[in-house]
Design a protein around this motif. Structure first.
Motif: not given
Length: 289
Positions: A178-185
């Motif tokens: 649904g949405a990737m974590a910002s830090a992981d992205l």
């Protein structure tokens, strides 16, 4: 509102598409600066590989001409130059055009010094030897140019395949979660394109604020980055440093566009689900009354 429309549509299939808003920091406006910084699309070689190429360009021709010296009488200048041409190809494959050109010069001087009369001198007495040396120089530079182009193209294709696979995995994660974590992205993008810094920026009343960052020197504002793209929620994805090529820019443009659509769809579905839950709770309350 969305859920009421879907329920009222009955058997009609309804697709919800988030509206497209033009970015304040358009990606295409940044591409000309990006392409100028990437050596006209040539795939850059690593510093270690280039250093090895420069070392080979000096050592390999000297070693080959020295090893062939006992057979100088039977090989002659032509045989020595043909064997030395292999060192030019090796230098071009490892280090590129610059080391190939230096290997040509080194082989030219070594063959002149060891295989032309008078021996152990740079003077050339016979015209045929002089012609052979200059033909070797022209062929060496030409072969070096062609081999360098092929080696860089192969490196570019391999790098593009790796980046495409990494981006495909990122998109799969976004679609699955649904949405990737910002830090992981931002960390995944930095590692995929070997960047110095990646930041996800959000504008506040006091200026730009970093929501997530990765790398040694992530950009603090969109103006600090040569590459920016708008994502969902009015945020800006800023990338700095590294060896982004024109192909990398196209991949990132496609990825960020898809990411913006996926996140917008996920947000609409999430909001719709919350509204549906609230509606069900209100109906349960009315039934209880």
């Amino acid at each position: 509102m969305i859920n009421r429309v879907v329920r009222a549509a009955g058997p009609v299939e309804v697709h919800v598409i988030p509206p497209h808003r033009p970015s304040k920091y358009p990606l295409t406006a940044r591409l000309p600066r990006l392409v100028r910084r990437t050596h006209r699309g040539r795939a850059p070689l690593s510093a270690r590989r280039t250093a090895i190429g420069w070392a080979l360009s000096v050592l390999a021709p000297l070693v080959v001409t020295a090893l062939l010296l006992p057979a100088r009488g039977s090989l002659g200048l032509a045989g020595a130059l043909l064997c030395t041409l292999l060192t030019v190809v090796l230098a071009a494959v490892v280090g590129g055009l610059g080391p190939a050109a230096l290997a040509t010069v080194t082989g030219f001087l070594a063959a002149d010094f060891l295989y032309t009369r008078p021996y152990y001198s740079l003077r050339v007495d016979r015209l045929i030897d002089l012609v052979g040396l200059f033909v070797f120089a022209v062929v060496g530079v030409t072969v070096g140019l062609l081999v360098d182009s092929l080696a860089r193209r192969a490196l570019q294709v391999t790098r593009a395949q790796v980046e495409a696979e990494s981006l495909a995995r990122l998109v799969a994660d976004v679609l699955a979660a649904g949405a990737m974590a910002s830090a992981d992205l931002v960390d995944a993008l930095r590692r995929t394109f070997d960047l110095e810094g990646v930041a996800l920026l959000r504008q506040t009343d006091s200026g730009w604020e970093s929501e997530a960052a990765a790398g040694l020197s992530p950009p603090e504002t969109p103006e600090d980055a040569p590459f920016t793209a708008a994502v969902a929620g009015g945020r800006i994805l800023a990338l700095a440093g590294g060896r982004l090529s024109a192909e990398d820019a196209r991949l990132l443009r496609a990825f960020t566009s898809r990411l913006r659509i996926d996140q917008g769809t996920w947000q609409l579905e999430h909001i719709g689900g919350d509204h549906e839950d609230q509606h069900e709770h209100s109906q349960d309350g009315e039934a209880a009354l």
